[in-house]
Design an enzyme around this catalytic site. Structure first.
Site, short mmCIF file in Angstrom:
data_model
loop_
_atom_site.label_atom_id
_atom_site.label_comp_id
_atom_site.label_asym_id
_atom_site.label_seq_id
_atom_site.Cartn_x
_atom_site.Cartn_y
_atom_site.Cartn_z
N ASP A 173 0.57 2.90 3.87
CA ASP A 173 -0.25 3.88 3.17
C ASP A 173 0.58 5.15 2.93
OD1 ASP A 173 -2.30 5.24 1.93
OD2 ASP A 173 -3.55 5.47 3.72
N HIS B 161 0.84 -1.21 0.00
CA HIS B 161 0.00 0.00 0.00
C HIS B 161 0.88 1.25 0.00
CE1 HIS B 161 -3.77 2.11 1.92
NE2 HIS B 161 -3.35 2.70 0.81
N ASN C 24 -7.26 9.78 5.76
CA ASN C 24 -8.54 9.16 5.40
C ASN C 24 -8.36 7.65 5.31
OD1 ASN C 24 -11.18 8.83 4.52
ND2 ASN C 24 -10.67 9.17 2.38
N ASN D 34 -3.77 5.44 -7.91
CA ASN D 34 -4.23 6.83 -7.98
C ASN D 34 -3.13 7.74 -8.51
OD1 ASN D 34 -2.74 6.55 -5.62
ND2 ASN D 34 -3.93 8.06 -4.49
N HIS E 235 -10.51 0.33 -0.19
CA HIS E 235 -10.54 1.49 0.71
C HIS E 235 -11.89 1.43 1.42
CE1 HIS E 235 -9.74 5.76 1.87
NE2 HIS E 235 -11.06 5.74 2.00
N ASP F 176 -8.22 2.77 -4.72
CA ASP F 176 -7.60 3.32 -3.52
C ASP F 176 -7.84 4.82 -3.38
OD1 ASP F 176 -5.35 2.79 -1.33
OD2 ASP F 176 -5.02 4.73 -2.27
N HIS G 211 2.74 14.38 0.32
CA HIS G 211 2.19 15.68 -0.06
C HIS G 211 3.21 16.74 0.34
CE1 HIS G 211 -1.77 13.99 -0.84
NE2 HIS G 211 -1.78 13.45 0.36
#
Length: 477
Positions: A325, A45, A298, A79, A202, A176, A329
């Protein structure tokens, strides 16, 4: 040149051996007393933002971060921009499309499979690809097996595959970042059943809210997300697994009520597995008051009771594995406030230390079990066997010297010399110092991103060397 580690312990037998590794520089001998030799960590992930958002992360920086964290194999989520759905890119002006087309490929799967060739780089970590469940990851129409089936082992014509295609196959499906919508779920499951893939779900859906609903959301004055937004998807998908027999793997489970539903589904013998992430076992929503949007994710961080339930589900075996995960960013994006800031944190480079601090130092599980959760079980989910370290030692180590009476000489171990072993292409290992205390410093990360609430944390347990294909991919030795 060689590094020789003296007195390193094999993780699942507790035998003490000497290990010889090829390395740059002069020959060195290191006292490895107290260190553990284990199969490489694996993560099903991760988000590497390539193509489309390489200012956040790239395949090169993401793989470097993984190797630094002790990981030898990861599963890249779909994604990307454009989404990894296998469809031919027809519009070169679409976001991210030029990165793929200019490299000479017409879809994201092809591009990522041949990334090293396209960019002239040797990525240090093995990786598989996860195809999007819906076209464009937009949730309106199931992605088409005609676009991606040729990349799936046992479905595509493997006689035509390049080495890169064999090295980086499509092995799972997910949207995802969003649960598969009800309207297309049956078609998605039919696609999975026809191709033998499993669904990485998800397992959460909400239309409003930014943080967990409760006292913290009210104190912050931020709209809350109820805990049952997770359970609704978990319960729905458990029923579908019962109906179809398709393997469904739940990502980043975070609530006590969801763990209980999964516990019951497993007792029923349904094809259900699940993961949680280091932040859900280490942090509750109270962390939002200290770390702000660096702790926004999230599903959201939940209550302290849910955090304790997460640890309990790890300890009793309800949780099959731990996954990061890893979600890069920029700090500028994270500074936009709770309603605007993107969800997620990075995790590859401190996951082992955080999990060891909370779970092993906290007395909930053993060192051996943590390795199972972070190496053995993720590998099996992704469809390959982790390196059997004990078998490797048995097959290729040089016998320890013996005395005149035939007994092993005191203080002398068997030597595993990877330069003299047989086929080491599949040998992936990590050298762990389970007692090493260290401070998480995001400025020293190999990731492009710095968005983590764990900066400054005092943790224990550090990966010292990552060995991939019998060669050192990363070392702190």
């Amino acid at each position: 040149m060689m590094i020789t580690l003296r007195n390193i312990k094999v993780w699942d037998t507790d035998e003490v051996i000497d290990l010889r590794l090829p390395a740059d520089g002069a020959d060195r001998e290191i006292d490895a007393t107290g260190l553990i030799l284990a199969p490489g960590l694996e993560d099903p992930h991760v988000h590497f933002r390539d193509p489309g958002q390489t200012y956040k992360e790239s395949m090169a920086s993401g793989c470097a971060a993984a190797a630094s964290g002790g990981y030898t194999h990861v599963l890249v989520m779909p994604n990307t921009v454009p989404a990894m759905d296998g469809a031919t890119l027809a519009d070169p002006s679409a976001p991210g499309a030029s990165e793929v087309l200019d490299a000479g490929y017409d879809n994201v799967i092809d591009y990522l499979q041949h990334y090293g060739e396209a960019h002239g780089v040797d990525l240090p970590v093995r990786y598989d690809l996860c195809v999007a469940a819906s076209k464009g990851r937009e949730g309106h129409e199931a992605s088409d097996p005609a676009d991606w089936g040729r990349y799936v082992p046992g479905v595509g014509d493997e006689s035509t595959w390049t080495d890169a295609m064999r090295a980086h196959p499509v092995t799972a499906m997910s949207d995802d970042g969003a649960a598969v919508p009800e309207a297309i779920l049956d078609q998605v499951l039919a696609n999975l059943k026809a191709t033998g893939l499993y669904l990485i779900e998800h397992c959460e859906h909400h239309d409003t809210g930014a943080v967990n609903e409760g006292p913290v959301s009210r104190k912050l004055g931020v709209p809350g997300i109820p805990e049952d937004t997770e359970l609704k998807i978990v319960a729905r998908d458990i029923a579908k697994a019962r109906e179809t027999g398709v393997h469904i793997h739940f990502q980043h489970v975070s609530t006590a009520i969801s763990f209980e539903a999964i516990r019951q589904a497993k007792a029923e013998g349904l094809p259900i597995t699940c993961e949680t992430a280091p932040h859900y076992l280490a942090l509750s929503d109270e962390a939002l008051l200290e770390y702000g949007t660096l702790a926004k994710m999230n599903p959201p961080l939940r209550s302290e009771a849910d955090r304790q339930a997460t640890i309990a589900a790890i300890a009793d075996g309800t949780v099959d594995l731990l996954a990061t995960d890893h979600a890069p960013h920029t700090l500028e994006e994270k500074a936009l406030g709770f309603l605007e800031a993107p969800n997620g944190i990075i995790g590859l480079e401190c996951a082992y230390g955080v999990c060891h601090k909370v779970l092993v130092d906290g007395g909930h599980i053993s060192d051996r079990r943590l390795i199972e959760l972070m190496a053995v079980e993720p590998a099996r989910l992704m469809g390959h066997e982790p390196t059997d370290v004990a078998a490797l030692v048995e097959a290729w180590s040089e016998p320890a010297p013996t005395g005149a009476d035939g007994t092993r000489e005191p203080g002398r171990n068997r030597m595993l010399d990877l330069t003299r072993a047989g086929d080491v292409d599949g040998v992936d290992l990590v050298v762990l110092d389970t007692a090493r205390a260290w401070t998480v410093d995001p400025e020293r990360f190999h990731s492009k991103a710095r968005n983590t609430p764990f900066g400054g944390w005092q943790v224990t347990g550090m990966p010292l060397a990552t060995v991939i294909g019998g060669k050192v991919a990363f070392s702190r030795l």
